[in-house]
Enzyme design. Structure first.
Site, PDB file in Angstrom:
ATOM      1  N   TYR A  65       0.874  -1.172   0.000  1.00 18.12           N
ATOM      2  CA  TYR A  65       0.000   0.000   0.000  1.00 18.12           C
ATOM      3  C   TYR A  65       0.907   1.216   0.000  1.00 18.12           C
ATOM      4  CZ  TYR A  65      -3.292   3.566   1.545  1.00 18.12           C
ATOM      5  OH  TYR A  65      -4.063   4.693   1.627  1.00 18.12           O
ATOM      6  N   GLU A 103      -3.314   7.539  -4.115  1.00 20.25           N
ATOM      7  CA  GLU A 103      -3.195   6.241  -3.436  1.00 20.25           C
ATOM      8  C   GLU A 103      -3.011   5.116  -4.444  1.00 20.25           C
ATOM      9  OE1 GLU A 103      -5.991   4.665  -0.017  1.00 20.25           O
ATOM     10  OE2 GLU A 103      -6.801   4.018  -1.941  1.00 20.25           O
TER      11      GLU A 103
END
Lengths: 293, 379, 379, 293
Positions: free
Chosen positions: B99, B180
Site C-alpha cells: 500500500y 493512493e
C-alpha cells in the site's frame, strides 16, 4: 487578552477589494488601529481614509504595523502571506476561504521557520472586545470580560458569544482558528496562551467533526491547563464521508466523529455543553464570580 | 473530486508509474478489443470504495465468460455509486502487494507518505502502516528512506523509491488531496506496477488545474439532483433522512442547529449552509432547494446576522412565502438589522423567533404534528 | 552556452514575456517577408557583446534601403563573432527603457535580480543599479518589491513585476547562468516589452535540459578549430598569442604555469588542462592539439601526478615523440610512479625535469632561441 | 587542525562507483576512519572491507558517522547532499564536478539553515596530514605541521604543499574549497577557523581569477586575522571573458582579475608569492621557527 489589544497596529492586505474594503471599514469603526491597506498597484490611494501601499515591506517601514489581515483571493494568498512574513509581520490573520491546502502547508512551514503566528485560513478572525477586532467577526455581539474562546467555526462562535454576552459573561479574546484541515495556530498553542493570560479565567473550546485535534487538545488540557474549560462539539448528526461546509469538517474512515471528541473531553475533565446556551450556563457555573450583576 | 480508477491510472502512467495494460469498455461486446489475451480481470468503475467486497471485481477465463460477466457488472451500483464503465486488465503473477499513498496530514500540517508492506488492505485498520512526513521541496532520498523502512533492499529498494517519488510529484503537481496506489504490486519478474489506485483532486484547486477542466460534472453523477444543483450555485447541501429542512449561515452553526433539532426530538432533513453575506437571490435559491425535498415537512431557517443583513434574508423569505404559502416555516433571525427584518416579516404574517432554542423546539413541534402532504408552488 | 538574441526572445515569449513582432532573415531578399511595414530595425545576430557600438544595428526606412543594409550586415564580424542572421523588427515608440536581469551571485550564493531604471546601459559601470537576492522557492512579491524599488507605481508596477517573475521562472526552469533583458521597454501605450535580450545557459546543465539538445554545436562556431576540437573531447583549451604550448593537469596549476612562463620572460601560447586521472589516449590527444598550433615553438608539459599516474603520461609522451621527433618538448613530471616514468622517458631520449621552476626556465630558454619552422608529423 | 582529525568518522556517498570506490581505498590506506559507504540499492554489500548501506540515515544510526564525502554524479549531488543534511551529517565534502550551480545554491541554502558545513563542490577535499584525508588529495605529498592552507584549486595546492613539505614546512590542515562560483565554505569562515586553531601558525591562501572573494578576504584578514598570511593568485596571464578550466575562473566585465586580487592582498598587508616555491620561502620567512632542521 491574547494576540491583539488596543495598541496593535494592523494592515489589511487586499484592502481595495470588495470584501477587504468593507471589512476594513467595519474594523475601523470598531476602533481597531488600521494603519494601512496593501494592494499592489494601488499605492498612493486611500481606502476609507486609510493610506494604501504597494507592498507589505513599504507598509511596515512606513507605519510600523506588526499584524496583517489578509483578504486576497485564494490563489494569491500564499504569496501575500509570504510577503508579510518576509517583511517581518508577526501575526497574520488569513480570512480567505478556498486556498488549496498544499499552499497553506507551504505558508504554515514558512510561518514556523520565521517564528511568526498565523490564524486561519478560512477563519473569521480574532477579537479582543472593546480593544481590537481583526477579520470579519461582528463586533457588536462581543463584550469585554474574562472568557477566552477558541473556535473552528464562524457564526457558531457568534452564537455562543451572544449567549455569553446575554448572560453577562464578557470575553477576553476570541480566536476563530478556521475550518480548514491545514491551518496556522491550533488549540494547544492558544490554550496555553489563555492559560498564561491574566485576563482570562475560563476557556471555551468550540470544536467540530473532522480530524483529531479535539482529542489531542483534551489530553493537553488535562496535563497543562489550570483554568476551567467548557467544550462544545458541532456535528453530532453529521453523516460519515460528507464534507459539512468546512473543508476540514468530515468524518472519514470512522475517524473524527463528534462522539469521539465528546468522549475525549469528558474523559479529561472538560465540561461539555450540548447547546450554545448551555455553554453560557456551564461557564457561569464554573466561574460564578464572573457573572455580572 | 474523486476520480475513477482508470483516470487515476492514466495520471499515474503520465507521471511515469508503470500500470498494467488495460482496455476500458462500456458495452459487453467491446470486450473483443482486448489485445492482451485471457484470462482477464473485469473491474467496475465506480466512485465509491469497497468495490471488491461488493462483488465488483471478477475474473473471466475467456471472451464468452467475460461478456456474460460484463453484462451484469455494467449495471452494478456500489453504495449508491453507479458503474460508469469496466476496466479490463490481464491477470498478473503477483509476488508481493504493497500500500502506498500520499496525502496531507492535519496534525503535522504537511504532506505525508502512508505505506504498508501489506497491500490491498483497509489502511485505516491496519497496524503495519508507516507514515513519513514529506519535506517541501521534495527530494528523492525521502522516497528511498520510505522504501528502506518498508524493508526493501537492492534493486527493489530503488524501484519502489522511484514510484514513491513519482507519486509525490503527481500529488504536488496536480494539487491532490489523495494519491493512493493500493495495491502496488511486485511481479515475479520484479516489475513494480500500480494495480489499483485512487486519486482525489482538491476541489479548491480545480480552477488552477487546467488538466481537470470540464471533469467536475461527470464526477458528481452520484450526487442527488438537489446536491448537484447546490454545488453548481456554490452552496453546500448534504441530504439526510429526516423531515426538518434546515437552512443556516455558517457550517458550524448549521451543524449545531441540526444537533439541537435531534436533541429536542426532531429529525434533520439536510445540512444547508448559505454562507456569509448571502444576498436575497442566493437565499431564495437556497430556500427553493430545501423546499424541493419531498420528505421535508417543516423548514427551519436560522440566520445569525453578523455580516449577513437580516433584512436581506427577510425580503427573500417574503418572496418565498408568497410562492409557497402553505409551507410550514420557522424563522430565527438575529443580528444586523434585526428590527427592520422583524417589520418586513410581520407584514407577510411570518413570526420571527429571536431565541435559537425556542425556534428549534417550535420546528420540532411542528414537524411531529403535521400530516404529510406535498407542498408545491402556488398555482 | 550563449544564445543569439532571436533565440533568447523566443524563450522569453514562451515564458509569457511580450517581445516585439520580428522576422529573422539570412538573405537580403528575405526582407520582403516583413509583415509589419517599414521603417524597421535590422540587428546582426552575433554571440559577442557590443554589437550596437560596432555598427551592427541599423534602421531602414524602406525595403530598398533595408536590402542594401542587409547585404553589408550579413557579412559583419563583431569581435571575432560571425553574423549568423539578421533580426528585423518594427521601430517602436519608446517611453522608457529599463535593464532587468537574473543571474547567480557568487558572494550571496543565490540567484539575484539586477535591475536599473536606465536601460541599454553597460550594467557593469552604471551606478543606478539595484540588486536583490531571490529566495527559493520564488514568490511573486519579490518581483513586485523590485518594481517598486525601480520607482514604479500603479499598473506599471504590476506589469514590470510580472515580467520580473516570468524572467526568474525562465531562469530557473532552463538552468540559466544569465537571463538578461536590455532594454526592457515601456511604450507610449504602457506596454512592457523585451526589446533585446541575452541568455546564457549553464553548460553543466545541458545534459538535463532537453530543450537545448543539439544546440551546442551551432553555438560554438566562434571558437577556433582547436578550441572546438578540445571541447568535443572534454578538454578545456584557451588559445593565447604566445609561442610556448602548455599542457598541465588541473586548472589552477595550468594558470600558475602560464604565469611562471611569463614571469621568466616567455610567452604562453595556450591554456590546456588535461584534467585529473587522464589516461594515455587522452593525454596523446591533448598533446596533438597543442602541437597543431602553428605559433607553437616549444611545448611545456607539467604534470603533478597526485592521482594521475606519471607512467601513463610518459607512455603517451613516448608515442608522441616518435610521431613528432623534431618537436621541442620540456617535460616536468612529478608524483605517482615518477621513477617508472623517468625510466620510460630516458629510453626515448627525453629528459624529465622534476623541479617546476627549472622546467619553466628551460622552456622559456628554448622558445626564445629556436628559429621558427613548421613541425609536422614524421613522414 | 580544523574540520577533521584522527577521530572523524567518515562515510562515502557513491562508494560503489568507480571514482568513489578507488578513493575510498586511498582514504582507508591513508588512515582515514571510513566507517561506511552509501549507495542506494547496494546496502548489505562491502567496498574494500567497508560496509555499504542504502541510506545516510541508516549509516548515521549504525556507525555514528558525522562527515560525508560525496562522489555521486552531478545531477544526483543535490539529493545526496540534502539526504546527508537531513540525517544530521555535520560536514559534507562534495567532490563532484559539473553540478549545475542552481542545485548548489539550493544545497548551500539548506546547509546554512541546518548550521552544517559544506566543502566544495568541485573540490579536492580536506586533509589533516597524518590524521585524516577526505577527498581525492594525494596524501603522500602532505606532511604534518603548522601551516594552514585554503585553496580554490586542486593540483596547484599539491604543488604548493610539495614546496612546503620539501622546505620542511608541514601543514595543520589543507582545505580545497573548490573551483565553482557557488560553493560552501569560503575564505572568511576558514581563515577564522585557522586563526582560532592552536595548531596553525601561518596561513597560505591560494586564490585565482574570477569573482571578488580574494578582495573581500584581504580586508577580512586585515581586520580579523592575527596570524601571518601568504597569498598566491593564479591567472595573471589569463585573458578576459574565457573560462579557465574551473567554472568560477573567469574575468568578466573587467572584474575578477589577478591584478585586482594581488593589489588587494598587498594593500592589506598580505605577503604575495609569484611561484609555488616562493610561497614556501615566504612562509619560512614569516615564521622562521617552523622550519625543521
Amino acid at each position: 487578552m491574547i494576540l491583539i489589544d488596543k495598541n496593535t497596529k494592523v494592515m489589511v492586505q487586499g484592502a481595495t477589494g470588495k470584501m477587504g474594503s468593507s471589512h476594513l471599514k467595519r474594523m475601523l469603526a470598531y476602533g481597531t488601529k488600521i494603519v494601512a491597506g496593501v494592494t499592489p498597484g494601488k499605492g498612493g490611494t486611500e481606502v476609507h481614509g486609510v493610506p494604501v501601499y504597494d507592498s507589505v515591506k513599504e507598509t511596515v517601514e512606513k507605519t510600523g504595523a506588526t499584524t496583517s489581515v489578509i483578504f486576497v483571493p485564494p490563489y494569491l494568498a500564499l504569496d501575500a502571506g509570504l510577503e508579510a512574513l518576509d517583511a517581518g509581520v508577526e501575526l497574520i490573520c488569513l480570512i480567505t476561504e478556498g486556498i488549496p491546502p498544499q499552499d497553506t502547508a507551504k505558508l504554515v512551514a514558512a510561518v514556523k521557520e520565521k517564528g511568526a503566528k498565523l490564524v486561519g485560513p478560512n477563519c473569521p478572525g480574532v477579537i479582543t472586545p472593546g480593544q481590537c477586532l481583526i477579520g470579519i467577526l461582528p463586533g457588536q455581539i462581543f463584550s469585554a470580560g474574562k472568557v477566552g474562546m477558541i473556535s473552528r467555526s464562524g457564526t457558531l462562535t457568534y452564537e455562543i458569544a451572544l449567549a455569553l454576552t446575554d448572560a453577562g459573561l464578557g470575553q477576553s479574546t476570541c480566536v476563530g482558528v478556521g475550518g480548514d484541515p491545514i491551518k496556522g495556530m491550533g488549540y494547544q498553542e492558544l490554550l496555553q496562551m489563555f492559560n498564561d493570560d491574566k485576563d482570562t479565567e475560563v476557556i471555551v473550546l468550540i470544536g467540530e467533526i473532522g480530524g483529531n485535534a479535539e482529542e489531542v487538545a483534551a489530553e493537553f488540557i488535562k496535563n497543562n491547563i489550570k483554568k476551567p474549560v467548557v467544550g462544545f462539539i458541532a456535528g453530532v448528526t453529521a453523516p460519515p464521508g460528507k464534507r459539512m461546509g468546512h473543508a476540514g469538517a468530515i468524518i472519514s474512515g470512522g475517524k473524527g466523529t463528534a462522539e469521539s471528541k465528546i468522549a475525549a473531553f469528558k474523559e479529561n475533565g472538560i465540561h461539555v455543553a450540548l447547546t450554545p446556551s448551555e455553554v453560557a450556563q456551564m461557564v457561569a457555573k464554573a466561574v460564578p464570580q464572573l457573572v455580572k450583576a | 473530486m474523486d476520480l475513477y480508477e482508470y483516470e487515476a491510472k492514466k495520471i499515474f502512467a503520465e507521471g511515469g508509474i508503470t500500470v498494467p495494460p488495460s482496455v476500458r469498455i462500456t458495452k459487453p461486446e467491446e470486450l473483443a478489443k482486448v489485445h492482451f489475451g485471457f484470462p482477464v480481470t473485469l473491474k467496475v468503475q465506480v466512485l465509491a470504495g469497497g468495490r471488491g467486497k461488493a462483488g465488483g471485481i471478477k475474473f473471466a477465463k475467456d471472451l464468452n465468460e467475460g461478456q456474460e460477466l460484463a453484462k451484469t457488472l455494467l449495471k452494478m451500483v456500489v453504495k449508491d455509486s453507479k458503474t460508469e464503465s469496466l476496466l479490463v486488465e490481464p491477470k498478473l503473477n503477483i509476488k508481493k502487494e504493497l500500500y502506498l499513498a500520499v496525502t496531507l496530514d492535519r496534525e503535522r500540517g504537511c504532506a505525508i507518505f502512508i505505506a504498508s508492506a501489506e497491500g490491498g488492505i483497509e489502511i485505516e485498520t491496519s497496524d503495519t502502516v508507516i507514515t513519513m512526513p514529506i519535506p517541501n521541496p521534495y527530494h528523492p532520498y525521502v522516497g528511498r528512506e520510505l522504501a528502506r523502512k518498508l524493508g526493501f533492499t537492492g534493486n527493489l529498494l530503488v524501484k519502489v523509491a522511484d514510484v514513491a517519488s513519482k507519486l509525490y510529484k503527481i500529488f504536488e503537481a496536480k494539487d491532490l488531496d489523495l494519491a493512493e496506489v493500493n495495491p502496488l504490486i511486485i511481479t515475479e519478474g520484479d516489475e513494480v506496477l500500480a494495480l489499483d489506485g485512487k486519486i482525489t483532486v482538491n476541489d479548491d484547486a480545480l480552477n488552477r488545474q487546467r488538466y481537470f477542466d470540464g471533469w467536475l460534472e461527470r464526477h458528481t453523477m452520484d450526487l442527488s439532483e438537489r446536491e448537484r444543483r447546490s454545488k453548481m450555485i456554490g452552496l453546500n447541501l448534504v441530504e439526510l433522512d429526516g423531515n426538518i429542512g434546515i437552512l443556516c449561515n455558517g457550517a458550524g452553526l448549521t451543524m449545531a442547529t441540526m444537533d439541537m433539532v435531534k436533541k429536542f426530538g426532531g429529525r434533520p432533513g439536510n445540512f444547508l449552509d448559505v454562507g456569509g453575506g448571502s444576498d436575497q437571490e442566493k437565499t431564495l435559491e437556497a430556500l427553493e432547494i430545501v423546499n424541493d425535498n419531498p420528505e421535508c415537512d417543516v423548514m427551519l431557517l436560522n440566520i445569525l446576522g453578523g455580516i449577513t443583513a437580516c433584512d436581506e434574508v427577510a425580503s427573500a423569505l417574503v418572496k418565498f412565502i408568497k410562492k409557497y404559502p402553505e409551507r410550514k416555516l420557522v424563522v430565527r433571525l438575529r443580528g444586523n438589522n434585526q428590527d427592520v427584518a422583524e417589520k418586513i416579516l410581520a407584514e407577510s404574517g411570518l413570526k420571527l423567533i429571536p431565541d435559537l432554542e425556542a425556534a428549534v423546539k417550535e420546528a420540532v413541534a411542528q414537524s411531529t404534528s403535521v400530516t404529510k402532504k406535498p407542498v408545491g408552488a402556488k398555482a
